[in-house]
Design an enzyme around this catalytic site. Sequence first.
Site, mmCIF file in Angstrom:
data_model
loop_
_atom_site.group_PDB
_atom_site.id
_atom_site.type_symbol
_atom_site.label_atom_id
_atom_site.label_comp_id
_atom_site.label_asym_id
_atom_site.label_seq_id
_atom_site.Cartn_x
_atom_site.Cartn_y
_atom_site.Cartn_z
ATOM 1 N N ARG A 1 0.864 -1.174 0.000
ATOM 2 C CA ARG A 1 0.000 0.000 0.000
ATOM 3 C C ARG A 1 0.905 1.230 0.000
ATOM 4 O O ARG A 1 1.415 1.616 1.049
ATOM 5 C CB ARG A 1 -0.873 -0.018 1.263
ATOM 6 C CG ARG A 1 -2.016 0.972 1.282
ATOM 7 C CD ARG A 1 -2.561 1.146 2.695
ATOM 8 N NE ARG A 1 -1.737 2.091 3.436
ATOM 9 C CZ ARG A 1 -1.619 2.116 4.763
ATOM 10 N NH1 ARG A 1 -2.232 1.235 5.517
ATOM 11 N NH2 ARG A 1 -0.859 3.037 5.342
ATOM 12 N N HIS B 1 -3.527 4.827 4.460
ATOM 13 C CA HIS B 1 -4.623 3.845 4.529
ATOM 14 C C HIS B 1 -5.844 4.378 3.778
ATOM 15 O O HIS B 1 -6.400 3.712 2.907
ATOM 16 C CB HIS B 1 -4.977 3.552 5.986
ATOM 17 C CG HIS B 1 -6.233 2.762 6.134
ATOM 18 N ND1 HIS B 1 -6.333 1.459 5.709
ATOM 19 C CD2 HIS B 1 -7.457 3.091 6.632
ATOM 20 C CE1 HIS B 1 -7.568 1.018 5.952
ATOM 21 N NE2 HIS B 1 -8.268 1.987 6.503
ATOM 22 N N TYR C 1 3.317 6.234 11.440
ATOM 23 C CA TYR C 1 3.645 4.877 11.875
ATOM 24 C C TYR C 1 4.560 4.089 10.956
ATOM 25 O O TYR C 1 4.883 2.953 11.233
ATOM 26 C CB TYR C 1 2.355 4.086 12.140
ATOM 27 C CG TYR C 1 1.359 4.084 10.989
ATOM 28 C CD1 TYR C 1 1.564 3.278 9.868
ATOM 29 C CD2 TYR C 1 0.222 4.893 11.020
ATOM 30 C CE1 TYR C 1 0.657 3.273 8.824
ATOM 31 C CE2 TYR C 1 -0.695 4.891 9.985
ATOM 32 C CZ TYR C 1 -0.480 4.081 8.884
ATOM 33 O OH TYR C 1 -1.373 4.079 7.850
#
Lengths: 351, 351, 320, 320
Positions: free
Chosen positions: A257, A261, A270
Amino acid sequence: MSERIVNSCEVKWLDVLDEKGNIDESLMPPLSAGEIRKMYETLILARTFDQRALNLQREGRLGTYASILGQEASQVGSALAFDKADWIFPSFRESGVLITLGYPLPMIFQYWSGDERSLKAPADLNIFPISIPVGTHIPHAVGAGFAAKYKGDKIAAAAYFGDGGTSKGDFHEGFNIAGVFKVPVVFICQNNQWAISMPREKQTASKTIAQKAFAYGFEGVQVDGNDIFAVYKVTKDAVEKAKQGKGPTFIECFTYRVSHHTTADDATRYRQQEEVEAWKLKDPVLRLKLFMHKKGIWTEDYHKGVEEKAKAAIDDAVKKAEAVEPPDPRDMISFTYEKLTPRQMKEIRDF
Amino acid sequence: MSERIVNSCEVKWLDVLDEKGNIDESLMPPLSAGEIRKMYETLILARTFDQRALNLQREGRLGTYASILGQEASQVGSALAFDKADWIFPSFRESGVLITLGYPLPMIFQYWSGDERSLKAPADLNIFPISIPVGTHIPHAVGAGFAAKYKGDKIAAAAYFGDGGTSKGDFHEGFNIAGVFKVPVVFICQNNQWAISMPREKQTASKTIAQKAFAYGFEGVQVDGNDIFAVYKVTKDAVEKAKQGKGPTFIECFTYRVSHHTTADDATRYRQQEEVEAWKLKDPVLRLKLFMHKKGIWTEDYHKGVEEKAKAAIDDAVKKAEAVEPPDPRDMISFTYEKLTPRQMKEIRDF
Amino acid sequence: MPKMNMVQAINLALREELQRDKDVIILGEDVGLDGGVFRVTEGLLKQFGPERVVDTPLAESGIVGAAIGMAAYGLKPVAEIQFMGFIYPALDQIFSHAARIRSRSRGRYTCPLVVRTPYGAGIKPPELHSESAEALFCHMPGIKVVIPATPYTAKGLLISSIRDPDPVVFLEATRLYRLIKEEVPEGEYTLPLGRARVVREGNEMTVIAWGSMLHRVLQAVKAVDAEVIDLMTLRPFDEETILRSVKKTGRVVIVHEAPKTCGFGAEISATVAEEAMLYLKAPILRVTGYDAVMPLAKLEEHFMPTVERIQRAFEEVMKY
Amino acid sequence: MPKMNMVQAINLALREELQRDKDVIILGEDVGLDGGVFRVTEGLLKQFGPERVVDTPLAESGIVGAAIGMAAYGLKPVAEIQFMGFIYPALDQIFSHAARIRSRSRGRYTCPLVVRTPYGAGIKPPELHSESAEALFCHMPGIKVVIPATPYTAKGLLISSIRDPDPVVFLEATRLYRLIKEEVPEGEYTLPLGRARVVREGNEMTVIAWGSMLHRVLQAVKAVDAEVIDLMTLRPFDEETILRSVKKTGRVVIVHEAPKTCGFGAEISATVAEEAMLYLKAPILRVTGYDAVMPLAKLEEHFMPTVERIQRAFEEVMKY
Ligand SMILES: Cc1ncc(C[n+]2csc(CCOP(=O)(O)OP(=O)(O)O)c2C)c(N)n1
Ligand SMILES: Cc1ncc(C[n+]2csc(CCOP(=O)(O)OP(=O)(O)O)c2C)c(N)n1
Ligand SMILES: [Mg+2]
Ligand SMILES: [Mg+2]
């Protein structure tokens, strides 16, 4: 009396096309130049869609959106292996799958702007409405496959989900039932290494995700998800196998990815940018381009044409999506049951 | 570009003691004659309990009861591997486990007569109340193990469940979490080949149940569940491993439910008597007896003494259980919360 | 005193309880490094470490199930479910186990667990991110249900919930997370569970609400002489405060966002109809979400009770 | 006409529907060879084969989830959950999916699914085998809830449920399975969902019940002039029949086995308090299970409303 091995399993990995655009001829699925072009064009369309969706969201013209950047080969390559008659159960990060299957582009935009009407798939597509609760649509695909088998329809059902989805109980219950009844279903995990902020290694302690199929008595295979040929090949095989009555297959597309998100997320909180950069080098579109270039079926002109066509299609889709009349508030009540309940008949008078 | 094996797994089987009472010395766990006698005596006690429970049920002195006949070695052998400090999460078919761990015998009878007070384990036993919903207690054991690790307590947690329990979503979610956090937990599946009328082969398409652990990145082992030495050995190893911080283990005890599912069930409706007869030849108690006989630590007299002691203990337990005052109806309300709610304060006045 | 929004107040409550009691731990999806999708747990991982602020796999039943085991063992877990629509897979653990561990074990084991989850509409998210299913939990003996409507009460109620020896479902209205700021003291204070709050005194009707609907009610009541009750705890709920008010006003309007049928408004209405019938001057009205699935963004605002719908109910009860 | 108990009537309904419509299939734990733990599906495997009477693995969420996929594909699955306490793991599938497939897809896909499950106390079984959690389903838009109280109505309602184009939770009182026999015609007849049945006419009070409690009510009313309504369908429920009766009698007693708080009695009471307040002569009373976990065998009888408790409520409302 003994200590002995009573069963064993091996997890296979497949890639066909490397980052420089070279292929292993012995593994290459049979594809005409036209089919390869079709792959490229669909990848470009999916990517163009994705970019536009991100832009529209930034401009406040679309709601939260989940980007597919980096996962285009996984999505397009697998979706190309299905027929119109097959039943597809997507999750929310499957714009590339929907586009490949011919879902009307304006409706995909409409979906991300928060309009249920977009989930009513056209009559000639057996595409189930997107499942928002992660992994919970897996049993639906199993049930549909079961029903198809019962009715003697030679189709496959497929469920798409992410690496995070493999942790859910419904993954387990659905897979187990599929294994027991040898249901004609293909399970496609888009292992994009992240579930929001949860890295793949912390999602599960198993070395691969593919190996989870062993628990259900059927085959799991890990495939380079940025290699459209490999993804296409394993999916095609799995679909055939399903249609031949040989039961389910689990495919782990090993991909990444590249974006956040969703547009509501900030991945820099993160994860390390280096990781993202490293994966960008494995770009699935670039890889196909290099291959086609070597084969002499990619030129700048060709590419420009493809891009322009994609842009035009997306422009048109956005225009159409934005021209759609707002939904009737009564809709939210009137689709609850086939007929309104007496109480709903009163409620609907508010509008 | 390649097609290659990226991971593999092997499922180990262990047995130590065969049906004729011979052992493989190299695999035999270190056990004194006293310990072996303890095993035998506990098996006899468990079997005596089971027979009595079935009789009492037939006489209408007990409610529905789930027999452990045939599974005594799985239960006693595994339970002997735990310390008092360990936390045990049983299902409903674990009378042999409870007996081995020292749960008061009258309370086990009380349980099957429908009295919640029997689930309040004595303070020195960390035994959780029996879980009736199949498989759903697996995450509890994981959480307790997690908590123990967090607190630095060197204990193991254990969940007992059946082959049917492995099909539940909570099995999957619990196992996965245990694997990720390397929780000190031992999962013990009593694969007794049946889940009510569902035979093991139709419960799941995986060849062994033990192999399901591979999906979670830890070890699964299949053990002859009618071989108390083998069961004890693998459980002991798993408990040590847990306490050393090396994470979970999954043990499949390959055994057989010789009786009906419960006293409310009629197994002749769905399985062949030949199958039952074949398994009776593998009787776990007989097998240990033959071994002890060969070793000279089993005599008719010894056996009679053991049986008499067991019978006396069970007689006494039944008497005590049946002498217990009926529960106070207010109990059903007053344990809902630490304090009664205002509404409950009114309700409780009905009694 | 610092002014805080609800996210900050809840974050502070968690922080203080983590600090005060080593048995308190937090677990859930993305609660650690990411600080939760609403940033409610922001900074807690850094301060308390990964043993106490635990990012879990994507498994709601497993999260709650494991938390039940932790609670039985002696911890005080605070589990986060990312959105209320994703608590449904954990209902079995909550209903079959969390609610019953105490009674099943006759008090030997307890379940001092808090399940926090954002609920309700207002942020135009995808499907199942706007559920308001509080009534489900209110039907289940053994569970407590708390829904704060303001930052100040959120902090005090959350601390009480964490310290409560029984399982609490703690619902946080996404709509309110950053909507209002008010003074929230640092340091310990608690608000008792099971007590409602009279937010506004009045004589002609009693209006009962909780969570985000309280604020719509407060907008709607401006022109009427209404007593407004913020219920705060739905199970066990404060019958006394409601009945006292109803006996004074004789008229009742209940407002909630959840669909009408079998919503918590039904329980309040039934309780009043049972206990204070003779004081009633008018039908008991419920202004609620429709008996329909919560829609996506484009229709979201149409679903929730509007100020106008609430005011129509006021007019209606004042006809009597 | 043959006399049948409820097990036989339900078995007959299933048999006739399996025969009539090849799209009907049955699935669940032990429904095949074993004929179900209550023998409700006895003989169906033999008659219709393992493709249509499907023994499944032990996985309630998977059973319902797969059934949803089957229903969307065009079958009419009748899923059995072995006991109502084991429907909780399937709540996510029922709430998040079965209830919403139609509205989510704007009618493109539907969910003509029946989930049958035995409910309620009365057979002294282990824990979680005696749940009466009907109210949970009644709160969820998109679901229908049916609870028959007699063999005759069970057959007619089950046939209607199977043919209904929307998902139906069909609850069968274990207590009633073999308690009463009555004449049940072979061959097709249906009873419409959403309609209640006035079982006994009366003038002084309206007593509303369903499932096994109906029979307690019928015992309890012998000495009073009560109108008794068997609700049969709880969602959508027959407000009209209830209100008509209440307007006549002016007194209401609702009896159910489930715990009081947020039970379906609350919805009925609230509806009456909203729609027929001016006709009421007395408080609306609910006689229900306690706000407590359903106990095991030794206390089972104490939990359910007794004839005496029901009669006390009659006396109470007659004071007004
Ligand atoms: C049951 C459930 N729990 C939580 C969420 C919130 N959520 C949305 S996406 C997501 C992560 C999904 O990760 P993965 O399955 O890997 O898919 P990806 O987003 O990477 O495509 C989470 C936790 C959800 N939608 N459903
Ligand atoms: C969640 C759940 N579903 C169904 C049941 C009903 N039931 C009780 S035991 C059982 C079979 C259990 O089989 P298995 O796990 O193999 O354990 P065994 O009975 O063989 O010890 C079933 C279906 C239950 N108790 N819990
Ligand atoms: Mg992912
Ligand atoms: Mg079994």
